[in-house]
Design an enzyme around this catalytic site. Sequence first.
Site, short mmCIF file in Angstrom:
data_model
loop_
_atom_site.label_atom_id
_atom_site.label_comp_id
_atom_site.label_asym_id
_atom_site.label_seq_id
_atom_site.Cartn_x
_atom_site.Cartn_y
_atom_site.Cartn_z
N TYR A 56 0.37 18.77 -7.78
CA TYR A 56 -1.00 18.33 -7.58
C TYR A 56 -1.62 17.57 -8.75
O TYR A 56 -2.70 16.99 -8.60
CB TYR A 56 -1.87 19.53 -7.19
N PHE B 169 -6.95 31.48 -1.28
CA PHE B 169 -7.45 31.01 0.00
C PHE B 169 -6.45 30.03 0.61
O PHE B 169 -5.54 29.59 -0.02
CB PHE B 169 -8.82 30.32 -0.17
#
Length: 412
Positions: free
Chosen positions: A122, A412
């Site tokens: 990322y 999450f």
Amino acid sequence: MTTELRPLRRSEWDLWYDGILRAFGAAGDLDRELYRELTEIDRSVAAWDDGEIVGSSSLISFRMTVPGGAAVPAAGLSMVHVATTHRRRGILRSMMRRQLDETRAAGVEPLSVLTASEPRIYGRFGYGMATRELDADIDTHRVTLDVPPESDRLRLRIVNDPESVLDVCEAVYARRVPQRAGMLERRPGWERRPLTHPQPGREGTTAPACLLAEDEKGEVRGYARYALKSADDDHGTPDGQVVLRDLEALDTAAYGALWRCLFDMDLMRVLRVRGRPVDDAWLHMVGDSIGLCRPRWGDALFARPVEVGAALAARTYTVPVDVVLDVEDAFCPWNEGRWRLCGDSAGATCERTDDPAELALSVRELGAAYLGGTSLRALASAGRVRELREGALGAASVAFATDAAPWLPHGF
């Protein structure tokens, strides 16, 4: 072959989720109904090839505490996968492009955040490691714990059905959220997230229980949710584990009382601690070598500004700062250029400027430093931030720092 990237339809959710489970090697889908409820269908996409889903991503509408205590809208990127058979075809890049463009177009969330199974992926999309977390395996037979005397005044009780006290625990959690950058306000449904990971029986643990610390008025001052794992050593001596799932307390008395009780549980030798703040107070309550606790630090939350100006203006700064940043952002070029950041503990502004740059860095470094967990000076030492005006680095590095280390309370 051609791949189609399009919004997810509700009727396709099970197929979409099955692909995610396969991609992450999940042993089961015990959380299926919870995630069905939590998925924001209108913010989820799927990549299709000949009728099969070969990629996915989803955004979650969070509000995250930033330095200064404000809860700022943040787009939580989750459920990201690309099938092994479809790597190196630009699918991930297309999904990242779409999600960031749509977040910017909505104009609500100046930040994008994620947790990464493979962190190396990322950085090229502008995400920097913004928070770390602490794991430990504490030998409670060898490590002593010194807690505040006030801890003795609190009543402790164990509740075998954590759901029955979910409301009072969430009230404690909600009061804690503004006190540490990186914490998430829990939207409806997310209060159940700590109850489902890990599932009862996973890794041989018991069903979870909840330990409450209450004052003389019966008010809950803190809680700890945990499970037990029974075991014996080679000599038949009890050698079990207490698996701490989450713990929050409103004051040091309740915090100390909870930790002492976890240390003292019968037939248990090891307290397994996962995903705690890197400056967790128990580190300073143990009376023996911290090495006996086997601490380990790892990455947790990755962040990137979607809108540099709005993101930097949304937080406060430890000391007054006035600095011109020259920002590089190849993936979101609307952020590139010079920004003047002016702020202090009361608030901040961050606007475009033609003034000479004083610090040069990429949006990835801004994301890493944004919550105060990564120092700009440390990034400069690694060659990731360049000082263009003498003295600018030291002043900005102190201003971005936070008193308490930022922390993500759950994934999450």
